[in-house]
Design a protein around this motif. Structure first.
Motif, short mmCIF file in Angstrom:
data_model
loop_
_atom_site.label_atom_id
_atom_site.label_comp_id
_atom_site.label_asym_id
_atom_site.label_seq_id
_atom_site.Cartn_x
_atom_site.Cartn_y
_atom_site.Cartn_z
N UNK A 53 -29.19 2.34 14.75
CA UNK A 53 -29.74 2.43 16.11
C UNK A 53 -29.06 1.51 17.11
N UNK A 54 -28.28 0.54 16.62
CA UNK A 54 -27.52 -0.29 17.54
C UNK A 54 -26.53 0.55 18.35
N UNK A 55 -26.02 1.60 17.71
CA UNK A 55 -25.10 2.51 18.42
C UNK A 55 -25.76 3.13 19.64
N UNK A 56 -27.07 3.34 19.56
CA UNK A 56 -27.80 3.94 20.67
C UNK A 56 -27.96 2.98 21.85
N UNK A 57 -27.75 1.69 21.61
CA UNK A 57 -27.78 0.72 22.70
C UNK A 57 -26.40 0.53 23.31
N UNK A 58 -25.39 0.53 22.46
CA UNK A 58 -24.03 0.23 22.92
C UNK A 58 -23.37 1.44 23.61
N UNK A 59 -23.65 2.63 23.10
CA UNK A 59 -22.85 3.80 23.49
C UNK A 59 -23.35 4.66 24.65
N UNK A 60 -24.64 4.71 24.99
CA UNK A 60 -25.07 5.69 25.99
C UNK A 60 -24.39 5.62 27.35
N UNK A 61 -24.10 4.41 27.87
CA UNK A 61 -23.47 4.34 29.19
C UNK A 61 -22.06 4.93 29.16
N UNK A 70 -16.59 15.07 32.11
CA UNK A 70 -16.27 16.35 31.49
C UNK A 70 -17.47 17.30 31.58
N UNK A 71 -18.30 17.36 30.55
CA UNK A 71 -19.45 18.26 30.59
C UNK A 71 -20.37 17.96 29.41
N UNK A 72 -21.58 18.52 29.48
CA UNK A 72 -22.50 18.43 28.35
C UNK A 72 -21.85 19.03 27.10
N UNK A 73 -21.21 20.17 27.29
CA UNK A 73 -20.60 20.88 26.16
C UNK A 73 -19.55 20.03 25.47
N UNK A 74 -18.67 19.40 26.25
CA UNK A 74 -17.62 18.57 25.66
C UNK A 74 -18.22 17.41 24.87
N UNK A 75 -19.29 16.81 25.40
CA UNK A 75 -19.95 15.71 24.71
C UNK A 75 -20.56 16.15 23.39
N UNK A 76 -21.14 17.34 23.39
CA UNK A 76 -21.75 17.86 22.17
C UNK A 76 -20.70 18.09 21.09
N UNK A 77 -19.59 18.70 21.46
CA UNK A 77 -18.52 19.00 20.48
C UNK A 77 -17.94 17.71 19.91
N UNK A 78 -17.69 16.74 20.78
CA UNK A 78 -17.13 15.46 20.31
C UNK A 78 -18.13 14.74 19.41
N UNK A 110 -24.20 7.44 13.82
CA UNK A 110 -25.15 7.31 14.92
C UNK A 110 -24.47 7.47 16.27
N UNK A 111 -23.22 7.01 16.39
CA UNK A 111 -22.49 7.18 17.65
C UNK A 111 -22.31 8.66 17.96
N UNK A 112 -21.98 9.44 16.94
CA UNK A 112 -21.86 10.89 17.13
C UNK A 112 -23.19 11.51 17.52
N UNK A 113 -24.27 11.10 16.85
CA UNK A 113 -25.58 11.63 17.17
C UNK A 113 -26.05 11.19 18.56
N UNK A 114 -25.61 10.01 18.98
CA UNK A 114 -25.95 9.52 20.31
C UNK A 114 -25.35 10.43 21.39
N UNK A 115 -24.13 10.93 21.15
CA UNK A 115 -23.54 11.92 22.06
C UNK A 115 -24.47 13.13 22.19
N UNK A 116 -24.98 13.60 21.04
CA UNK A 116 -25.84 14.79 21.05
C UNK A 116 -27.12 14.53 21.82
N UNK A 117 -27.76 13.38 21.57
CA UNK A 117 -29.04 13.10 22.23
C UNK A 117 -28.87 12.88 23.73
N UNK A 118 -27.80 12.15 24.11
CA UNK A 118 -27.58 11.88 25.53
C UNK A 118 -27.30 13.17 26.29
N UNK A 338 -29.78 8.54 34.18
CA UNK A 338 -31.14 8.28 33.70
C UNK A 338 -31.27 8.54 32.22
N UNK A 339 -30.65 9.62 31.76
CA UNK A 339 -30.68 9.95 30.33
C UNK A 339 -30.03 8.85 29.50
N UNK A 340 -28.93 8.28 30.01
CA UNK A 340 -28.23 7.23 29.27
C UNK A 340 -29.13 6.03 29.05
#
Length: 394
Positions: A53-61, A70-78, A110-118, A338-340
């Motif tokens: 869960x630390x990844x969820x604090x460091x990565x969202x911004x 880019x786009x929501x789609x690009x973030x999801x794929x990455x 978690x960093x990858x999953x953080x992309x999906x949630x954001x 806001x989502x970040x």
């Protein structure tokens, strides 16, 4: 775009909620498994949650900046690709069998999953009418509940009975890669905030001014405490059953499956009820119910505490998506920012469960008193449903 054309994009995004639930809800099982394979006590093993869960604090911004560029789609794929890489790394890691290496891999997944949630949470709220956004996000999160149930009832048994978790993560990695390929070729409509940014090239990649919105600030606080409270109960459930309540592992995993089934049922029933009652009123009632149930756990402990936790799981079900969608109300082009900040609030998972585990480990005779921590967490959520969610004109 016509509403009917949202059906396929929403269905694809709903699948992401299922996938990250599998990943995050394997953590309680991995905590129990790593206690055995790496010879850890409950407090030490709880740092598995911290690494994830630390990844969820460091990565969202930076992720929000990526999404805006880019786009929501690009973030999801990455995100899918990065999480798949982490899952496959469990093969060489299992040969090393070092706790630090495992923690690094959990951080990567978690960093990858953080992309999906954001990306996925605001995307679901944006595709459709704003007044039905909480119900739509609760429906999406119902698939999250399904993933949580499958991880708890079936995958946990596979991991703990064999002691071999690499097969589970290999399958998860393969599914993530397949999902990434599907998204590459899928048409995902641009949302209004994406179109605004596209037309305004000088738009900031991240807007800290979004925190001037009172309902968002309180939403971030409520999400911090909700996530910490939920994960404190989830992550320590098997430890509570096996170490403190004296229940056999096989029976404990069945209880854990039932616990997540209550969560799944809560999501579906809550989504239906949200068509009849205001989301903020449901949030207030559900949060207060959990405060009372946590007090019951901290008073009685033992098997009575387990059944109280089943009820807590049911009432936790709608809280995260309801708070998330209400906090994004009226943010417009600032939605990604806001989502970040809302996703960053998941860092509550990286500290409050550890505090709960520390109290349990330090007071083995009255271990159940640790559940006062989740009770306090849900009290903040109750306030958000009562007053914190109110949107003020700036």
């Amino acid at each position: 775009m016509k509403k009917n054309n949202y059906i396929l994009p929403l269905a694809l995004v709903f699948s992401l909620f299922f996938l990250w639930a599998i990943s995050s809800n394997l953590l309680p099982t991995m905590i129990r498994q790593l206690m055995k394979s790496c010879n850890l006590n409950p407090f030490q093993a709880s740092f598995t949650e911290s690494a994830y869960w630390l990844a969820y604090f460091i990565c969202p911004i930076p992720i929000a900046m990526f999404l805006k560029r880019y786009s929501y789609k690009a973030g999801i794929i990455f995100g899918l690709s990065l999480a798949a890489l982490g899952a496959f790394l469990f093969f060489p890691a299992s040969e090393i069998n070092n706790y630090g290496v495992y923690l690094a891999i959990f951080f990567l997944i978690a960093t990858g999953m953080c992309f999906l949630e954001t990306a996925a949470n605001p995307y679901v709220t944006a595709l459709g009418e704003s007044d039905t956004a909480p119900r739509r996000l609760n429906l999406a999160q119902a698939f999250n509940g399904l993933g949580a149930f499958i991880a708890a009832m079936f995958l946990s048994k596979s991991v703990l009975s064999s002691g071999n978790f690499t097969g589970v993560y290999f399958i998860l990695g393969g599914i993530l890669i397949i999902a990434a390929v599907i998204f590459v070729f899928a048409h995902m409509p641009k949302t209004s905030d994406e179109i605004e940014v596209q037309n305004n090239k000088e738009e900031k990649l991240i807007e800290f001014s979004v925190l001037k919105h009172r309902h968002l600030r309180w939403g971030v606080i409520a999400q911090f405490f909700y996530n910490g409270g939920q994960t404190a109960i989830n992550s320590l459930f098997l430890v509570y059953c096996c170490t403190y309540a004296g229940i056999e592992e096989d029976t404990a995993t069945t209880y854990f499956g039932l616990y997540m089934l209550c969560f799944l049922l809560g999501r579906w029933i809550g989504t239906w009820l949200m068509g009849r009652y205001k989301p903020q009123n449901m949030l207030l009632v559900y949060a207060l119910a959990n405060v009372l149930l946590c007090i019951i756990v901290s008073t009685l402990g033992g098997e009575a505490g387990i059944w109280a936790m089943m009820a807590i799981s049911f009432f936790m079900s709608i809280m995260y998506p309801t708070q998330f969608s209400m906090a994004l109300t009226g943010l417009g082009k600032q939605t990604k920012s806001g989502s970040a900040f809302l996703v960053m609030a998941i860092v509550g998972n990286a500290c409050l469960p550890q505090l709960t585990a520390y109290i349990m480990n330090s007071n083995p005779e009255i271990y159940q008193i640790a559940y006062i921590i989740p009770a306090i967490c849900f009290a903040f959520c109750a306030y958000y449903g009562w007053r914190g969610h109110i949107v003020e004109n700036r």
